[in-house]
Scaffold this active site. Sequence first.
Site, PDB file in Angstrom:
ATOM      1  N   GLY A 256      79.305  36.371  82.696  1.00  0.00           N
ATOM      2  CA  GLY A 256      80.147  37.141  81.790  1.00  0.00           C
ATOM      3  C   GLY A 256      80.030  38.615  82.137  1.00  0.00           C
ATOM      4  O   GLY A 256      79.647  38.992  83.242  1.00  0.00           O
TER       5      GLY A 256
ATOM      6  N   GLY B  60      74.493  33.340  84.510  1.00  0.00           N
ATOM      7  CA  GLY B  60      75.594  33.759  83.651  1.00  0.00           C
ATOM      8  C   GLY B  60      76.451  34.797  84.346  1.00  0.00           C
ATOM      9  O   GLY B  60      75.934  35.706  85.009  1.00  0.00           O
TER      10      GLY B  60
ATOM     11  N   ARG C 248      81.679  44.458  59.571  1.00  0.00           N
ATOM     12  CA  ARG C 248      81.986  43.033  59.487  1.00  0.00           C
ATOM     13  C   ARG C 248      81.191  42.318  58.399  1.00  0.00           C
ATOM     14  O   ARG C 248      81.704  41.432  57.714  1.00  0.00           O
ATOM     15  CB  ARG C 248      81.715  42.388  60.845  1.00  0.00           C
ATOM     16  CG  ARG C 248      82.691  42.838  61.891  1.00  0.00           C
ATOM     17  CD  ARG C 248      82.341  42.333  63.269  1.00  0.00           C
ATOM     18  NE  ARG C 248      83.402  42.692  64.209  1.00  0.00           N
ATOM     19  CZ  ARG C 248      83.385  42.383  65.493  1.00  0.00           C
ATOM     20  NH1 ARG C 248      82.357  41.730  66.005  1.00  0.00           N
ATOM     21  NH2 ARG C 248      84.377  42.731  66.272  1.00  0.00           N
TER      22      ARG C 248
END
Length: 639
Positions: free
Chosen positions: A42, A40, A333
């Site tokens: 990111g 990965g 949220r």
Amino acid sequence: MKLDSKIPDGPLADKWTKHKFNLKLVNPANKRKYDIIVVGTGLAGASAAASLGELGYNVKAFCFQDSPRRAHSIAAQGGINAAKNYQNDGDSVHRLFYDTIKGGDYRAREGNVYRLAQVSVNIIDQCVAQGVPFAREYGGLLANRSFGGAQVSRTFYARGQTGQQLLLGAYSALNRQIANGKVKMYPRTEMLDLVLVDGKARGIIARDLVTGKIESHSAHAVLLCTGGYGNVFFLSTNAKGSNATAIWRAHKKGALFGNPCFTQIHPTCIPVSGDHQSKLTLMSESLRNDGRVWVPKTSRPGLKAKEAVNIPEVERDYFLERRYPSFGNLVPRDVASRNAKNMCDEGRGVGSGLAVFLDFSDAIKRDGKKVIEAKYGNLFDMYQQITGDNPYEVPMMIYPAVHYTMGGLWVDYNLMTTIPGLYALGEANFSDHGANRLGASALMQGLADGYFVIPYTIGDYLAGLSSEKVSTDRPEFKEALEKVNATLNKFLSIKGKKTVDQFHRELGLTMWDYCGMARNAEGLRKAKSKIQQLKAEFWQNVNVLGSSTELNQELEKAMRVADFMELGELMVDDALHREESCGGHFREESQTPDGEAQRKDDLFTYAAAWEYKGDNQPEELHKEELIFENVKLTQRSYK
């Protein structure tokens, strides 16, 4: 199995400093003898690979995209938190720590969260030095804005492109190490299995997505930085390629899975428009700094944004401001999402009935269009391109959608899983957010893990490990490779009548209906039965065309959906066992008299870590008790 979080003793503020001193070191000359695999690229993966290469380790970095800079981290919009207190409004490391613990509904470790708040201040300096173009005030100082769950302004941002700009900074550092020969990059390559030698993670099996070639790669340690698993719901704000395969295959090799049902529903997304969609689009939480959320006080079926401008103030219900006067539109949220759902359940949703308004008319009148455009211009443009409505003239329509996963592989304070030598960073682990993630903390955790945690903690493991390399000719690699090939051939041999996407959509709908914003025991049991039936049908009736020796995206999707099926069942099991409401996980049987989430601290103050016991066998639950010595467990209130 006894879970050892390895949280150091001593005062909270001193734990990380003390721990760093006590960690064993690898001297500079010896670092070049060790190989590290990073899966990965990111923010967590790119920052880790760049940092480890800079230290002198030999790094192999893998991503399934055609370039490391196309990782899903680019999609993050609104900002990154840091306790710099540039606004002089009362922020501090301790306040960021407290807001994160409270925002996560007291289901995260104090030690991990405090460390995250501590290193947050270094992240901003690191990224500024890399040239990340953060927004600045008129006098040249870095600007901040507010995000949900906080009463201070601590979010640094680059318009609505913060994730992209941060990733470009990490990507530049990664490219430097590639040019130096310390990092070898493998794009368009997907990890399909983890290889253990003598119980330790010593390599991976990966597939070249262009040629289909299956290869073995060995190393002294493996880092999984592969993001979250929100796409188990089919429709989410994640990139279509985002998947759970790497962490799920590691789970099946012995890595415990922490809090799998803890998924975040983001309140500010463009609503579903039809069955043609393969993903949903996020509208940054930062918009709630200036946008006001409302619905009509009485039901108005099919109300459109262009009609909303004619509804007088007296007929509007600014429900977040009404219910939560202290935080208003900047509640966390989970609270914003649940309240939007409640408005729609009451029949007061707008548009399709599954949407509420996010209105900027007051902000434009107050500050002027140019000010709002400078803050959110690219987000407004993106919204108009997708919906056809101009947010400068009419309200946006938004509705909650799956966004982030707080669950992931269980890791200790060093970010190591229950498999020695296997680490999980960023969203791939479960460690720092509890039952709900505060906005702008995902980028913070990914970069904290990659730049400031793993470079210290991995040395402690490698210092006690022989630098002798493991050959990929060993039987453990051959066995794993043969198993991967057998699975690929099995997919291609079924030749059923339903596409992979059909199965994926059915799975996602089941997960959203029964394991989404609201859950109950009856629905969860129904979901488990439906998933088991769907999984059985999948292995008999899926149709995967093409071959395994070529570019074959249907085969890629089939492998990922097969893993989602198994993971989805575990998520339902985890949700079923947690008979409390916490964060965004509203258990209908556990709520306060006024409809808020009701925790059960006497029964569930722990992280749930699940152990794989074999195909079609119930997983075993292990509990890591969460100890709170510095914050008091109280029922969350944002009123």
